[in-house]
Design a protein around this motif. Structure first.
Motif, mmCIF file in Angstrom:
data_model
loop_
_atom_site.group_PDB
_atom_site.id
_atom_site.type_symbol
_atom_site.label_atom_id
_atom_site.label_comp_id
_atom_site.label_asym_id
_atom_site.label_seq_id
_atom_site.Cartn_x
_atom_site.Cartn_y
_atom_site.Cartn_z
ATOM 1 N N SER A 24 -17.258 18.997 7.580
ATOM 2 C CA SER A 24 -17.531 18.600 7.946
ATOM 3 C C SER A 24 -17.608 19.813 8.842
ATOM 4 N N VAL A 25 -16.937 20.936 9.591
ATOM 5 C CA VAL A 25 -17.354 21.676 10.784
ATOM 6 C C VAL A 25 -16.739 23.056 10.625
ATOM 7 N N TYR A 26 -17.480 24.153 10.762
ATOM 8 C CA TYR A 26 -16.858 25.458 10.571
ATOM 9 C C TYR A 26 -15.572 25.471 11.360
ATOM 10 N N ALA A 27 -15.030 26.598 11.671
ATOM 11 C CA ALA A 27 -13.812 26.680 12.449
ATOM 12 C C ALA A 27 -13.910 25.753 13.637
ATOM 13 N N TRP A 28 -12.804 25.370 14.210
ATOM 14 C CA TRP A 28 -12.824 24.454 15.351
ATOM 15 C C TRP A 28 -13.311 25.225 16.573
ATOM 16 N N TYR A 29 -14.509 24.884 17.044
ATOM 17 C CA TYR A 29 -15.144 25.639 18.117
ATOM 18 C C TYR A 29 -14.508 25.291 19.457
ATOM 19 N N THR A 30 -13.653 26.144 19.924
ATOM 20 C CA THR A 30 -12.911 25.847 21.141
ATOM 21 C C THR A 30 -13.792 25.856 22.380
ATOM 22 N N SER A 31 -14.959 26.490 22.310
ATOM 23 C CA SER A 31 -15.838 26.531 23.476
ATOM 24 C C SER A 31 -16.290 25.143 23.894
ATOM 25 N N SER A 32 -16.476 24.251 22.904
ATOM 26 C CA SER A 32 -16.925 22.906 23.231
ATOM 27 C C SER A 32 -16.042 21.823 22.646
ATOM 28 N N GLN A 33 -15.023 22.216 21.891
ATOM 29 C CA GLN A 33 -14.246 21.245 21.142
ATOM 30 C C GLN A 33 -12.764 21.233 21.497
ATOM 31 N N THR A 34 -12.388 21.780 22.622
ATOM 32 C CA THR A 34 -10.993 21.780 23.026
ATOM 33 C C THR A 34 -10.487 20.356 23.211
ATOM 34 N N GLY A 35 -9.369 20.039 22.555
ATOM 35 C CA GLY A 35 -8.766 18.714 22.723
ATOM 36 C C GLY A 35 -9.507 17.596 22.042
ATOM 37 N N CYS A 36 -10.359 17.917 21.089
ATOM 38 C CA CYS A 36 -11.158 16.872 20.438
ATOM 39 C C CYS A 36 -10.321 16.072 19.439
ATOM 40 N N HIS A 126 -33.217 17.595 14.875
ATOM 41 C CA HIS A 126 -33.180 18.740 13.968
ATOM 42 C C HIS A 126 -34.580 19.038 13.442
ATOM 43 N N PRO A 127 -34.983 20.309 13.395
ATOM 44 C CA PRO A 127 -36.355 20.657 12.987
ATOM 45 C C PRO A 127 -36.705 20.271 11.553
ATOM 46 N N ASP A 128 -35.703 20.070 10.692
ATOM 47 C CA ASP A 128 -35.991 19.687 9.308
ATOM 48 C C ASP A 128 -36.235 18.191 9.146
ATOM 49 N N ASN A 129 -36.078 17.435 10.210
ATOM 50 C CA ASN A 129 -36.311 15.990 10.127
ATOM 51 C C ASN A 129 -37.806 15.727 10.283
ATOM 52 N N ASP A 269 -23.555 24.712 12.364
ATOM 53 C CA ASP A 269 -24.145 25.828 13.108
ATOM 54 C C ASP A 269 -25.202 25.341 14.089
ATOM 55 N N TRP A 270 -26.047 24.431 13.628
ATOM 56 C CA TRP A 270 -27.112 23.912 14.485
ATOM 57 C C TRP A 270 -26.537 23.172 15.693
ATOM 58 N N ILE A 271 -25.519 22.345 15.475
ATOM 59 C CA ILE A 271 -24.887 21.621 16.584
ATOM 60 C C ILE A 271 -24.325 22.606 17.604
ATOM 61 N N THR A 272 -23.557 23.566 17.110
ATOM 62 C CA THR A 272 -22.898 24.523 17.996
ATOM 63 C C THR A 272 -23.913 25.370 18.761
ATOM 64 N N GLN A 273 -24.920 25.862 18.067
ATOM 65 C CA GLN A 273 -25.933 26.677 18.728
ATOM 66 C C GLN A 273 -26.706 25.890 19.782
ATOM 67 N N THR A 274 -26.997 24.634 19.483
ATOM 68 C CA THR A 274 -27.755 23.804 20.427
ATOM 69 C C THR A 274 -26.978 23.541 21.701
ATOM 70 N N ILE A 275 -25.717 23.162 21.575
ATOM 71 C CA ILE A 275 -24.961 22.820 22.773
ATOM 72 C C ILE A 275 -24.512 24.068 23.538
ATOM 73 N N ASN A 276 -24.354 25.191 22.839
ATOM 74 C CA ASN A 276 -24.002 26.431 23.527
ATOM 75 C C ASN A 276 -25.198 27.065 24.231
ATOM 76 N N TYR A 277 -26.393 26.823 23.697
ATOM 77 C CA TYR A 277 -27.614 27.358 24.308
ATOM 78 C C TYR A 277 -27.892 26.687 25.653
ATOM 79 N N ASP A 278 -27.538 25.416 25.749
ATOM 80 C CA ASP A 278 -27.796 24.654 26.978
ATOM 81 C C ASP A 278 -26.546 23.852 27.337
ATOM 82 N N PRO A 279 -25.475 24.521 27.768
ATOM 83 C CA PRO A 279 -24.205 23.829 28.019
ATOM 84 C C PRO A 279 -24.275 22.892 29.208
#
Length: 279
Positions: A24-36, A126-129, A269-279
């Protein structure tokens, strides 16, 4: 073996009236997922049965659930962090928050009572939709950050995929019986995951590797549950993870119901890149 083609019904809620369209999610992305994925709620097996489900009495039980709607439709969504929520692309197609306000409601179980309301400032599909249910996933940015509390918390997303013994639930405000009305109180249902080969036999050629399905006797997602999370408890990490987004399913009330979800792990990857691009 005979292939069972799934008659598709979209699960988005359309206003107060019953929607009977094929609709379901690559490594736990601490930049946006701390305490999730943590909640102020006992982590024991609830064994509850949205169709065939039970009402949720406390907004602390599933603190990442969000209700989104405009004047025509409503859906569920999940809090990823204070600024971003995750839902199905078909819930927000043709929605332009720059033209007309579109709102998200958190800390909510009963629609008749007050909640934390936030206006959506941006919708990223998502662009593939395109014209199919493939890549039925979207991210919504909130105009103002959500205040984290016991009733507002983010859920984790990861490449975690549970085994058959793992507790997995779906939640939403969809109908709870065939031909019934949409509910005012959030409902939960514990459902069983199917492997990909079994899903393919029932869903048919529209089933993609970026999808997953669940099935149980007379209990599953139904009309009005679109966009809501399929979530499982990762015992190793002691946290809840969203592994799917409610997309479509068989007509409600059939003896054996199949629900199809967007597989979140395919879009980490798409989720992480999207939210990190525009935090």
């Amino acid at each position: 073996m005979k292939t069972h083609l799934l008659a598709v019904i979209l699960l988005v809620g359309f206003g107060p009236s019953f929607y009977d369209g094929y609709g379901s999610v690559y490594a736990w992305y601490t930049s946006s997922q701390t305490g999730c994925g943590k909640r102020q709620w006992p982590e024991w097996s609830i064994q509850s049965n949205i169709l065939g489900g039970e009402p949720v009495q406390s907004n602390k039980k599933w603190p990442w659930i969000v209700y989104i709607h405009d004047t025509k439709r409503f859906c569920g969504a999940s809090i990823i962090n204070a600024n971003w929520i995750l839902t199905a692309a078909h819930c927000v197609e043709n929605v332009k928050p720059t033209d007309k306000p579109f709102f998200a409601y958190a800390a909510l179980t009963d629609l008749r009572y007050a909640s934390i309301r936030r206006e959506v400032s941006k919708i990223v599909i998502h662009p593939d939709n395109q014209s199919t249910r493939n890549a039925d996933i979207a991210l919504l940015k909130l105009k103002t950050a959500l205040p984290m509390s016991d009733s507002i918390r983010p859920i984790c997303y990861s490449d975690f995929y549970p085994d058959s013994s793992t507790e997995c639930y779906s939640i939403g405000w969809g109908i709870t019986s065939n031909g019934g009305d949409f509910v005012k109180v959030l409902h939960e249902v514990r459902i069983s995951l199917w492997d990909d080969s079994r899903c393919k036999k029932y869903v048919g050629p529209m089933m993609k590797s970026t999808m997953m399905c669940t099935a149980d006797a007379r209990r599953n997602i139904c009309s009005g549950d679109s966009g809501g999370p399929l979530m499982c408890f990762n015992r190793k990490q002691s946290q809840w993870t969203v592994i799917g987004i409610a997309s479509f399913g068989s007509p409600c009330g059939k003896p054996y119901m199949v629900g199809v979800f967007t597989r979140v792990a395919s879009y980490v990857d798409w989720i992480t890149q999207t939210i990190n691009y525009d935090p």
